[in-house]
Design an enzyme around this catalytic site. Structure first.
Site: not given
Ligand SMILES: *Cc1c(COP(=O)(O)O)cnc(C)c1O
Length: 397
Positions: A180, A208, A239
């Site tokens: 990330s 991602h 996302k």
């Molecule tokens: C954003 C993210 C999460 C968390 O996801 P949410 O649905 O926002 O709680 C988990 N793992 C990674 C690698 C992320 O980038």
């Protein structure tokens, strides 16, 4: 007194220039947001990779679900909170990820807690990349199994640790698919070799990765054309899939077990029908028109990476829409981000402890919904401002 202790800690955070605060905004379209004073920003910091939060089909699905099923789910999935929308989405997710079965959680964060805490037991050992997301770190912690951290994407280090670590129970390897902060991709071919050699289970978090890499946008396994190699694929609906929630896919026996044993799944109210319907519609769009959405995302990524590099910025090499631009000092980085905000551009400034000292950076992300014109203009503003800041630094130094 608790208040005294907390006040001291907050003062330390402030003194170090590391205080975090919330900036409330609302998006007027997938790439522009407005603040309370009415100022509009071009957002180069969101995870809305495909811009589907404002797609007509997605909005209409969510609206129809509200009218048909109401605003809240009213209970846990195992009591009264189950809806057809969840089952339908899980079927689609399992199919998309080439897995037997899928389970939706309330967030990606809770999915990692639920999967790791649910499956890992004392006696097991989990090998975890040092740059894994906080939710993976927390999931490993609460599982109370032994956690062994390996150097970022360093397969030699992982092999050495797999060789030396004594294990009574099972071995697990857990990693982000697309990291990330750095935007780089896990070395799945090497992980596959180690997984086999050491009889380990592989868990990949594609938060991602989905909607971003792989010819069909299904993430890391598709990117390397290695379907079936990952035992458990975690992801988020928040996302590229334009809603909120998380999910895991894998063998049916794992999913059946999580339904029975995973506390974050069992003891929390299910997602609202509209949220599930929105995610389902977004995924359907990606599945039916992958070229349309992924093509724009990839073209924008290439363009922005090139424009920033040509403008003299130190872009960390890579291929994903997470574009880290190395600045160095935390203070300069935050000043850069602040000035960009003044000019109507939102990017994230990333500083310690998220990254090591001296490696503070801007984290710029692009989406399929940005226009070429918007990206060219933004890149010009960013690179011009960078020249200015560097001049100032030289004068002072
Ligand atoms: C954003 C993210 C999460 C968390 O996801 P949410 O649905 O926002 O709680 C988990 N793992 C990674 C690698 C992320 O980038």
């Amino acid at each position: 007194m608790l208040e005294t202790r907390i006040a001291e800690e907050l003062a330390c955070i402030r003194q170090a220039g590391l205080e975090r605060s919330i900036m409330d905004l609302h998006f007027v379209n997938p790439v522009q947001a407005r603040d309370q004073a009415g100022k509009t920003y071009l957002v180069l910091a969101s995870n809305n990779y495909l811009g589907l939060t404002h797609a007509r089909e997605v909005i209409e699905s969510a609206r129809a679900a509200v009218f048909k099923f109401g605003t809240g789910s009213s209970g846990s999935r195992l009591t009264t909170g189950g809806t057809f929308a969840a089952g339908e989405l899980e079927k689609r997710l399992a199919d998309f990820k080439h897995s037997e079965s899928a389970l939706v959680f309330n967030t990606g964060y809770m999915t990692n807690l639920g999967v790791l805490y649910g499956l890992l037991k004392p006696g097991d050992v989990v090998f975890s990349d040092e740059l894994n997301h906080a939710s993976i770190i927390d999931g490993c912690r609460i599982s109370r199994c032994r956690v062994v951290v390996y150097k970022h994407n360093d397969m030699k280090d992982l092999r050495r640790l797999l060789e030396t670590e004594k294990v009574i129970g099972q071995r697990f390897i857990v990693t982000d698919g697309v990291f990330s902060m750095d935007g780089d991709i896990a070395d799945l071919p090497a992980l596959a070799v180690l997984k086999k050699r050491f009889d380990a289970y592989l868990i990949v978090d594609d938060a991602h990765g989905v909607g971003v890499i792989g010819s069909d946008g299904s993430g890391t396994a598709a990117h390397y054309d290695m379907p079936g190699i990952i035992d458990l694929q975690v992801g988020t609906l928040s996302k590229a899939l334009a809603a909120e929630g998380g999910y895991v896919t894998g063998k049916k026996i794992f999913i059946d077990y999580l339904i029975n044993k995973s506390r974050p799944f069992i003891f929390s109210t299910a997602l609202a029908p509209a949220t599930l319907a929105a995610a389902n519609a977004a995924l359907r769009l990606l599945q039916t028109q992958p070229q349309k959405y992924l093509g724009s995302l990839w073209a924008n990524t290439k363009l922005m990476r090139r424009l920033l590099k040509d403008g003299g910025l130190q872009v960390v090499e890579g291929t994903t829409p997470i574009i880290p631009v190395l600045i160095g000092e935390a203070e300069l980085t935050m000043r850069f981000a602040d000035k960009l905000r003044g000019k109507g551009i939102l990017v994230s400034g990333i500083r310690p402890p998220t990254v090591p000292q001296g490696e503070s950076r801007l984290r710029i992300t692009v989406t399929a919904a940005h226009s070429e014109e918007q990206l060219r203009q933004a890149a010009q503003i960013i690179t011009a401002l960078w020249q200015e800041l560097r001049q100032d630094e030289k004068k002072e130094g």
